[in-house]
Design a protein around this motif. Structure first.
Motif, mmCIF file in Angstrom:
data_model
loop_
_atom_site.group_PDB
_atom_site.id
_atom_site.type_symbol
_atom_site.label_atom_id
_atom_site.label_comp_id
_atom_site.label_asym_id
_atom_site.label_seq_id
_atom_site.Cartn_x
_atom_site.Cartn_y
_atom_site.Cartn_z
ATOM 1 N N ILE A 1 -34.469 6.942 1.439
ATOM 2 C CA ILE A 1 -34.375 7.321 2.855
ATOM 3 C C ILE A 1 -35.441 6.598 3.671
ATOM 4 O O ILE A 1 -35.168 6.067 4.754
ATOM 5 N N GLY A 2 -36.660 6.551 3.151
ATOM 6 C CA GLY A 2 -37.722 5.813 3.833
ATOM 7 C C GLY A 2 -37.436 4.329 3.863
ATOM 8 O O GLY A 2 -37.639 3.659 4.894
ATOM 9 N N VAL A 3 -36.942 3.794 2.754
ATOM 10 C CA VAL A 3 -36.622 2.370 2.661
ATOM 11 C C VAL A 3 -35.498 2.011 3.631
ATOM 12 O O VAL A 3 -35.495 0.912 4.208
ATOM 13 N N THR A 4 -34.559 2.933 3.840
ATOM 14 C CA THR A 4 -33.453 2.687 4.766
ATOM 15 C C THR A 4 -33.967 2.370 6.165
ATOM 16 O O THR A 4 -33.516 1.410 6.808
ATOM 17 N N MET A 5 -34.914 3.166 6.645
ATOM 18 C CA MET A 5 -35.462 2.923 7.983
ATOM 19 C C MET A 5 -36.159 1.572 8.062
ATOM 20 O O MET A 5 -36.064 0.874 9.077
ATOM 21 N N VAL A 6 -36.841 1.205 6.993
ATOM 22 C CA VAL A 6 -37.518 -0.096 6.946
ATOM 23 C C VAL A 6 -36.494 -1.223 7.002
ATOM 24 O O VAL A 6 -36.651 -2.189 7.762
ATOM 25 N N ILE A 7 -35.422 -1.115 6.213
ATOM 26 C CA ILE A 7 -34.402 -2.168 6.163
ATOM 27 C C ILE A 7 -33.659 -2.279 7.494
ATOM 28 O O ILE A 7 -33.286 -3.380 7.910
#
Length: 333
Positions: A73-79
């Motif tokens: 979920i955190g990585v999604t925002m970064v991507i």
């Protein structure tokens, strides 16, 4: 003559109707395609293994994938902002050994260990975001450096050995149940709902998509891109620390080798769930579905006694296919 005109009009109408139907079908598959794949995968595994579709096994799948899901979920925002975070797994390891040190029986209150763990992840994320945003360095390089440094710090702090003997109140986070449902699932659900609200119903979420869609346009529109990039990477680091706390509690020890390859599984879950590597596109729901697809696949193949080596090959193939689909979508757009 009039008859020919009518026939032409009928053909045009029919062609237009078919085009509309095709666009509707494409939109439907784009929106619900991964959910249909997840359902099909569950049905297939249920047929192939009679022990798959049981309440105990299904809860086990979600519990196992809750840690990856939280990171994803955190990585999604970064991507979505056209970034990447390769440091998640190493941050989990550093959080793991630090939290385990402060979660010993009769030592510190539980809240101390949790706040220290959350603080470490948040700090790592803020460092990543600050260097990326202010130093104008590629996210791949910065987070690769953090990945190496955090793993080294975890090994240095623990002297390369696990830290065990954790308090029962701490291990309840990863091993306990509420109303028959494992606590990690509740934590995963809370993170998912909170992140969904953050991304879809706040100014923060609007700016995440704006930065990913066109960073220069976002700057011209008055968005403080530096500030929000730091916040985005900080949030990703914070979720990595949540995952580290849950993992440490579940295995009842702080492991300096914990979280190995978790960052790649998290990226895979996001990409499979429809998050575009070119930025501007991605949803929390899609990422959760992507994580569940990986979980169902891993669990089902384990029940079928398929080698873990083949599982890695299959997972890699799925990631490549997901990226190819994303690339085709972008070309059409």
């Amino acid at each position: 003559m009039q008859r020919d005109i009518k026939i032409t009009e009928q053909i045009d109408t029919h062609t237009h109707y078919r085009k509309l139907q095709k666009e509707k079908a494409s939109h439907f598959l784009g929106k619900y395609g991964m959910l249909l794949i997840l359902i099909a995968l569950v049905v297939l595994m249920s047929i192939l293994s009679p022990t798959f579709f049981t309440s105990g096994n299904l809860l086990n799948i979600v519990r196992q994938m809750s840690i990856i899901g939280i990171v994803a979920i955190g990585v999604t925002m970064v991507i979505i902002t056209t970034g990447i975070d390769l440091s998640s797994g190493s941050v989990i390891a550093l959080v793991s050994v630090m939290v385990a040190t402060f979660a010993q029986p009769n030592s510190y209150p539980l809240v101390v260990a949790i706040f220290i763990g959350l603080g470490i992840g948040l700090l790592a994320g803020v460092i990543n975001g600050t260097i990326i945003a202010k130093g104008k360095i590629a996210p791949f390089i910065v987070t690769l450096g953090m990945m190496t440094a955090a793993r080294g710090a975890a090994l240095l702090f623990s002297d390369g050995r696990p830290i065990g003997n954790l308090s029962p109140t701490f291990t309840f986070i990863g091993q306990g149940t509420l109303l028959g449902i494992p606590v990690p699932i509740f934590i995963f659900a809370f993170v998912g709902i909170f992140s969904y609200m953050l991304l879809n119903h706040t100014k923060f979420g609007k700016y995440v998509y704006a930065i990913g869609g066109n960073e220069q346009a976002a700057i011209i529109a008055g968005v403080n891109v530096v500030k929000y990039k730091i916040l985005i990477y900080g949030y990703a680091g914070l979720l990595s620390s949540v995952a580290g706390i849950v993992l440490t509690s579940r295995i009842a020890s702080g492991q300096p080798t914990a979280g190995t390859m978790y960052e790649l599984d998290a990226i895979a879950a996001a990409v499979i769930g429809g998050t575009s590597l070119t930025g501007g596109i991605g949803t929390i729901g899609g990422t959760i579905i992507g994580a569940l697809i990986i979980g169902v696949m891993n669990n089902g193949l384990d029940l079928l006694n398929v080698s873990s080596y083949w599982q890695q090959i299959l997972k890699g193939a799925i990631i490549v296919i997901a990226v190819l689909i994303d690339s085709r979508k972008n070309k059409k757009a």
